[in-house]
Design an enzyme around this catalytic site. Sequence first.
Site, short mmCIF file in Angstrom:
data_model
loop_
_atom_site.label_atom_id
_atom_site.label_comp_id
_atom_site.label_asym_id
_atom_site.label_seq_id
_atom_site.Cartn_x
_atom_site.Cartn_y
_atom_site.Cartn_z
N ARG A 93 17.12 -1.06 36.75
CA ARG A 93 15.98 -1.77 37.36
C ARG A 93 14.95 -0.75 37.80
NH1 ARG A 93 16.44 0.39 42.00
NH2 ARG A 93 18.46 0.63 43.03
N GLN A 96 14.19 3.21 43.20
CA GLN A 96 14.92 4.45 43.39
C GLN A 96 16.34 4.15 43.87
OE1 GLN A 96 12.34 7.62 44.95
NE2 GLN A 96 10.64 6.17 44.92
N TYR A 97 16.86 4.92 44.82
CA TYR A 97 18.21 4.67 45.30
C TYR A 97 18.22 3.56 46.35
CZ TYR A 97 20.17 8.83 43.07
OH TYR A 97 20.59 9.76 42.16
N ILE A 165 13.64 -4.69 46.88
CA ILE A 165 13.35 -5.48 45.68
C ILE A 165 13.32 -4.53 44.48
CG2 ILE A 165 11.60 -6.86 44.49
CD1 ILE A 165 10.79 -7.93 47.26
N GLY A 166 14.05 -4.89 43.46
CA GLY A 166 14.04 -4.13 42.22
C GLY A 166 14.31 -5.07 41.07
N CYS A 195 15.19 4.11 48.81
CA CYS A 195 13.96 3.89 48.06
C CYS A 195 13.03 5.10 48.08
CB CYS A 195 13.22 2.64 48.58
SG CYS A 195 14.23 1.15 48.48
#
Length: 240
Positions: A93, A96-97, A165-166, A195
Amino acid sequence: MLSPRIACSLYCRFAESCYISAMHRIEWKISDAPVPYEEALRRMEARVADIRDKDAPELVWLLEHPPLYTAGTSADATDLKDPERFPVYKAGRGGQYTYHGPRQRVAYVMLDLKKRNADIRVFVQDLEDWVIETLAQYQIRGEKRDGRVGVWVDRGHREDKIAAIGVRVRRWVSFHGISVNVDPDLTHYAGIVPCGISEHGVTSLVDLGIPVSMAEFDMELKAAFERIFLKRGIPGSLIS
């Protein structure tokens, strides 16, 4: 104790799934047991293919994961501060993390965007609005921030993230989605820079003084989904 309004709501909680609307053919699935991340990926990818190729109903899947970290397509390896703490998965997606774990509500949203506006930016904004509308039912003011996808809470002395959100889109069908901190162990975020943003923290409904069960939160999510995605009917919304 549930409020009378919630207690009177029609709420299907079958072992696996229920339909929220035959008209829109959107299925809601709730998994009560934690779902391993790789299994969730397989099931999402299969459903996305079925939506596109076999006209399967669209799906909103509510679940929790065991404790783990996921790396989005923009993840910086230096943001993984403790790689041995929990399993780490490449999510595919955007973003980031992030952390997933018990008492965090994950909603994977598999919608056919081609039937609607086919606008990914609008879709992400609607996901943010969905979370904000849900939080408002608990008198929590969730906010958006330019350049920081997700939902934030201004606590006066600092801003904390309450929802991530991803998304990924394949052949105009979305998958992945949102994660909202209901009552996860917030110390688990210490193993990453969430993130990629180190100057802000994370919070949850319980951390903000709002004790809520997952079942009650699910009902508010479903009601807010209809208000944002199915009934709003304004230009630019996912379903106009």
